[in-house]
Design an enzyme around this catalytic site. Structure first.
Site, PDB file in Angstrom:
ATOM      1  N   GLY A  40       0.806  -1.219   0.000  1.00 28.63           N
ATOM      2  CA  GLY A  40       0.000   0.000   0.000  1.00 28.63           C
ATOM      3  C   GLY A  40       0.836   1.265   0.000  1.00 28.63           C
ATOM      4  O   GLY A  40       1.894   1.350  -0.628  1.00 28.63           O
ATOM      5  N   ASP A  42       2.534   2.509   2.379  1.00 30.28           N
ATOM      6  CA  ASP A  42       3.806   2.258   3.072  1.00 30.28           C
ATOM      7  C   ASP A  42       4.880   1.826   2.054  1.00 30.28           C
ATOM      8  O   ASP A  42       5.999   2.369   2.019  1.00 30.28           O
ATOM      9  CB  ASP A  42       3.573   1.159   4.120  1.00 30.28           C
ATOM     10  CG  ASP A  42       4.702   1.029   5.127  1.00 30.28           C
ATOM     11  OD1 ASP A  42       5.569   1.917   5.174  1.00 30.28           O
ATOM     12  OD2 ASP A  42       4.691   0.030   5.878  1.00 30.28           O
ATOM     13  N   SER A 125      -5.650   2.994   7.584  1.00 24.54           N
ATOM     14  CA  SER A 125      -6.360   1.732   7.919  1.00 24.54           C
ATOM     15  C   SER A 125      -7.419   1.287   6.919  1.00 24.54           C
ATOM     16  O   SER A 125      -8.010   0.221   7.111  1.00 24.54           O
ATOM     17  CB  SER A 125      -7.026   1.789   9.317  1.00 24.54           C
ATOM     18  OG  SER A 125      -6.072   1.575  10.330  1.00 24.54           O
ATOM     19  N   THR A 126      -7.692   2.071   5.874  1.00 22.13           N
ATOM     20  CA  THR A 126      -8.832   1.705   5.001  1.00 22.13           C
ATOM     21  C   THR A 126      -8.425   0.875   3.779  1.00 22.13           C
ATOM     22  O   THR A 126      -9.265   0.590   2.928  1.00 22.13           O
ATOM     23  CB  THR A 126      -9.610   2.956   4.529  1.00 22.13           C
ATOM     24  OG1 THR A 126      -8.772   3.745   3.685  1.00 22.13           O
ATOM     25  CG2 THR A 126     -10.076   3.786   5.709  1.00 22.13           C
TER      26      THR A 126
HETATM   27  N1  AR6 Z   1      -0.963   7.639  -1.998  1.00 24.06           N
HETATM   28  C1  AR6 Z   1      -2.093   7.841  -1.278  1.00 24.06           C
HETATM   29  N2  AR6 Z   1      -2.869   6.848  -0.815  1.00 24.06           N
HETATM   30  C2  AR6 Z   1      -2.501   5.583  -1.120  1.00 24.06           C
HETATM   31  C3  AR6 Z   1      -1.326   5.277  -1.853  1.00 24.06           C
HETATM   32  C4  AR6 Z   1      -0.556   6.370  -2.306  1.00 24.06           C
HETATM   33  N3  AR6 Z   1       0.565   6.195  -3.007  1.00 24.06           N
HETATM   34  N4  AR6 Z   1      -1.246   3.921  -1.968  1.00 24.06           N
HETATM   35  C5  AR6 Z   1      -2.319   3.401  -1.343  1.00 24.06           C
HETATM   36  N5  AR6 Z   1      -3.072   4.405  -0.828  1.00 24.06           N
HETATM   37  P1  AR6 Z   1      -2.957   0.971   2.987  1.00 24.06           P
HETATM   38  P2  AR6 Z   1      -3.595   0.452   5.823  1.00 24.06           P
HETATM   39  C6  AR6 Z   1      -4.329   4.352  -0.061  1.00 24.06           C
HETATM   40  O1  AR6 Z   1      -3.253  -0.450   2.625  1.00 24.06           O
HETATM   41  O2  AR6 Z   1      -4.968   0.022   5.454  1.00 24.06           O
HETATM   42  C7  AR6 Z   1       0.955  -1.867   4.658  1.00 24.06           C
HETATM   43  O3  AR6 Z   1       1.406  -3.131   4.265  1.00 24.06           O
HETATM   44  C8  AR6 Z   1      -5.141   3.096  -0.141  1.00 24.06           C
HETATM   45  O4  AR6 Z   1      -5.901   3.050  -1.348  1.00 24.06           O
HETATM   46  O5  AR6 Z   1      -1.764   1.595   2.392  1.00 24.06           O
HETATM   47  O6  AR6 Z   1      -3.417   1.390   6.977  1.00 24.06           O
HETATM   48  C9  AR6 Z   1       1.524  -1.448   5.991  1.00 24.06           C
HETATM   49  O7  AR6 Z   1       2.865  -1.875   6.154  1.00 24.06           O
HETATM   50  C10 AR6 Z   1      -6.023   3.274   1.080  1.00 24.06           C
HETATM   51  O8  AR6 Z   1      -7.115   4.164   0.762  1.00 24.06           O
HETATM   52  O9  AR6 Z   1      -2.802   1.155   4.601  1.00 24.06           O
HETATM   53  C11 AR6 Z   1       0.608  -2.123   6.956  1.00 24.06           C
HETATM   54  O10 AR6 Z   1       0.960  -3.481   7.147  1.00 24.06           O
HETATM   55  C12 AR6 Z   1      -5.121   3.969   2.074  1.00 24.06           C
HETATM   56  O11 AR6 Z   1      -4.010   4.481   1.317  1.00 24.06           O
HETATM   57  C13 AR6 Z   1      -0.736  -2.038   6.264  1.00 24.06           C
HETATM   58  O12 AR6 Z   1      -0.446  -1.957   4.864  1.00 24.06           O
HETATM   59  C14 AR6 Z   1      -4.555   3.073   3.163  1.00 24.06           C
HETATM   60  O13 AR6 Z   1      -4.254   1.800   2.619  1.00 24.06           O
HETATM   61  C15 AR6 Z   1      -1.495  -0.803   6.654  1.00 24.06           C
HETATM   62  O14 AR6 Z   1      -2.768  -0.876   6.092  1.00 24.06           O
END
Ligand code: AR6
Length: 187
Positions: A40, A42, A125-126
């Site tokens: 994601g 991260d 978290s979404t």
């Molecule tokens: N810019 C903005 N938003 C984004 C980007 C980006 N480049 N890429 C994804 N999103 P997530 P979580 C959005 O999964 O749910 C990781 O493995 C995505 O569409 O990134 O908090 C970490 O190491 C969604 O709307 O984070 C943790 O293990 C939002 O960012 C875990 O994922 C959050 O999605 C955290 O999960």
């Protein structure tokens, strides 16, 4: 305006796109407790920012759910990255809302203490962690509003950077619910 409010000396706005190319002072990352990177946002932050971010994360060690830590931003267009760990969604009965609220609080306080006046935040978290976005956006926006009440003018601008249109719409609804136009634009 698609999504902008002024509240207690801080502008709160929405932007749809990739946070890694968003110019700001503090870029918030949706990390995990090990701080070793992941998928994601991260994964994107570490990939674009380069290895100096991971090196500092390893030195810090860990970050508990609901907490936040700060590192260099490497090659990202920001001064610092704030890594926060949102809760994994387990149905809503495991304190998820309090933990998510805390993630926003801790991130914003850390930015303010570090004099990082423009903060960009993804929807914590979404994604992989599965928190329903409509609920998560309301929790996040209430946390932002309460921060502004506690620390008026501590930050100049808080931008929610939302990757897809569904997430953007959920946050837009939360913005307009928490800041109805008449009072929302009062500073
Ligand atoms: N810019 C903005 N938003 C984004 C980007 C980006 N480049 N890429 C994804 N999103 P997530 P979580 C959005 O999964 O749910 C990781 O493995 C995505 O569409 O990134 O908090 C970490 O190491 C969604 O709307 O984070 C943790 O293990 C939002 O960012 C875990 O994922 C959050 O999605 C955290 O999960």
């Amino acid at each position: 305006m698609l999504g902008l409010r002024h509240y207690r000396g801080t502008a709160i706005d929405l932007f749809q796109g990739d946070i890694t190319s968003f110019v700001c002072d503090a870029m918030v990352n949706a990390a995990n407790s090990s701080l070793r990177g992941g998928g994601g946002v991260d994964g994107a932050i570490h990939q674009v920012g380069g290895p100096s971010i991971l090196e500092e994360c390893v030195r810090i060690g860990r970050c508990e759910t609901g907490d936040a830590v700060i590192t260099t931003a490497g090659r990202l267009p920001a001064k610092k990255v704030i890594h926060t760990v949102g809760p994994i969604w387990r149905g809503g009965t495991e304190g998820e809302a309090e933990l998510l609220y805390s993630s926003y609080q801790k991130s914003l306080h850390l930015a303010a203490e570090s004099k990082l006046l423009h903060v960009a935040i993804p929807s914590i978290s979404t994604g992989i962690y599965g928190y329903p976005v409509t609920d998560a956006a309301m929790v996040g926006m209430k946390s932002i509003k309460n921060f502004c009440d506690d620390k008026p003018q501590a930050l100049r601008r808080i931008t929610m950077v939302l990757f897809d249109s569904e997430t953007y719409k959920a946050w837009q609804k939360a913005l307009f619910t928490c800041f109805p136009e008449a009072e929302g634009d009062a500073t």
